[in-house]
Design a protein around this motif. Sequence first.
Motif, mmCIF file in Angstrom:
data_model
loop_
_atom_site.group_PDB
_atom_site.id
_atom_site.type_symbol
_atom_site.label_atom_id
_atom_site.label_comp_id
_atom_site.label_asym_id
_atom_site.label_seq_id
_atom_site.Cartn_x
_atom_site.Cartn_y
_atom_site.Cartn_z
ATOM 1 N N GLN A 135 -102.935 27.983 10.717
ATOM 2 C CA GLN A 135 -104.188 27.527 10.091
ATOM 3 C C GLN A 135 -103.906 26.438 9.059
ATOM 4 N N LEU A 136 -102.853 26.634 8.244
ATOM 5 C CA LEU A 136 -102.462 25.604 7.269
ATOM 6 C C LEU A 136 -102.051 24.323 7.983
ATOM 7 N N LEU A 137 -101.297 24.477 9.059
ATOM 8 C CA LEU A 137 -100.841 23.329 9.841
ATOM 9 C C LEU A 137 -102.030 22.509 10.342
ATOM 10 N N GLU A 138 -103.045 23.185 10.859
ATOM 11 C CA GLU A 138 -104.218 22.476 11.387
ATOM 12 C C GLU A 138 -104.947 21.723 10.278
ATOM 13 N N LYS A 139 -104.998 22.312 9.092
ATOM 14 C CA LYS A 139 -105.620 21.616 7.957
ATOM 15 C C LYS A 139 -104.795 20.392 7.557
ATOM 16 N N TYR A 190 -89.703 22.330 11.907
ATOM 17 C CA TYR A 190 -90.685 23.384 11.658
ATOM 18 C C TYR A 190 -91.659 22.959 10.561
ATOM 19 N N PHE A 191 -92.901 23.410 10.694
ATOM 20 C CA PHE A 191 -93.894 23.263 9.614
ATOM 21 C C PHE A 191 -93.797 24.472 8.695
ATOM 22 N N ALA A 192 -93.737 24.226 7.364
ATOM 23 C CA ALA A 192 -93.550 25.337 6.432
ATOM 24 C C ALA A 192 -94.674 25.501 5.418
ATOM 25 N N ASP A 193 -95.339 24.402 4.986
ATOM 26 C CA ASP A 193 -96.341 24.576 3.933
ATOM 27 C C ASP A 193 -97.175 23.314 3.785
ATOM 28 N N PHE A 194 -98.347 23.497 3.166
ATOM 29 C CA PHE A 194 -99.295 22.414 2.866
ATOM 30 C C PHE A 194 -99.952 22.773 1.553
#
Length: 381
Positions: free
Chosen positions: A172-176, A271-275
Amino acid sequence: RARKMEVPRVGHSISSPTSPCEDMIKNLSLDAIQLCDREGNKSQDSGIAEMEELPVPQHIKITNITCDSFKICWDMDAPVKERITHYFIDLNKKENKHANKFKHKDVPTKLVAKAVPLPMTVRGHWFLSPRTEYTVAVQTASKQGDGDYAVSEWSEVVEFCTADYSTVHLTQLLEKAEVTAGRMLPLSVFYRNQHKEYFDHVRHAQNNKMVPSVKDNSGSHGSPISGKLEGIFFSCNTEFNTGEPPQDSPYGRYRFHVPAEVLFNGDTNLYFADFYCMYTAYHYVILVLAPRGSPGDEFCRQRLPLLDATNNRFLTCVASEDGRLTFHHAQDLILEVIYTDPVDLSMGTVAEISGHQLMSLSTVNAKKDPSCKTCNISVGR
């Protein structure tokens, strides 16, 4: 004897609107209700019902813990079980050592739930935060004809800790973050700024190797890498007018820069880790570069969304027909790249930058803005 008292009757569901609670728990009191002291000082109770004592919950068990929910069950004496109409659950952050008589409205701790079959799911992102220690105690209650409640003594106090974001939450964070990324700009190097003393230490005490260290607590509170993943922070953003790294840095006047293909190539997973943001207009994305099969790669594989290195909105590595690699980064985000293996200084160069040390831009242990609509999701804060 069971004690009798009046409890405000409220109608807020404690179910998250995005993930309804199957057990239909009702009546979360958003105002601070002090039902009674945990010690159960009966002399302070105004009305005492002369009736058979209600059973005190025994052997509290907390299971199925997520970042914003948990299941709770307990044992009760059978004889008067049918008289129980409600459960009162007192939930407190562990740092609140004593039950407060007047709690802030954004930290509700008295949950009033109908007596449903156990285990019961407690869910609610507005009062449960990820990776946070809580205490919980339970009373059984019987609603009387006049609207008052007869209640049991409090149970024992049990402690538990909520979990990190799951890969579902991180997606969900990744999509944002993808919505915010903007167009892609070319880059040729990764770079790391530090003080001169840092690089002197690397040369003389670490055999010329920058070694991974544990990620601090900056960013989202539920990030599964904070305090756990070991890595080395690099930057890769460029200035759009020059195509080069900026000459300013919050982390020191000396910069190590290394050709991008040394750290990011066909043998590296991304890898995606945070936003997150820090009460500012610009946003940060944390990415992890992990050599395939390394300990860092194994750690991330179980916890973080894997990105397609050749096709994503943040950082790409694409091979041309002649085998040459080209790299691009998102323009509208500040990327923080964690590389999970040691890096030898001989792989790049160290030089002093000509710009300023902008301490205000430091993200060391930076706290995420919990009110930002751009980078928050509807789970534990």
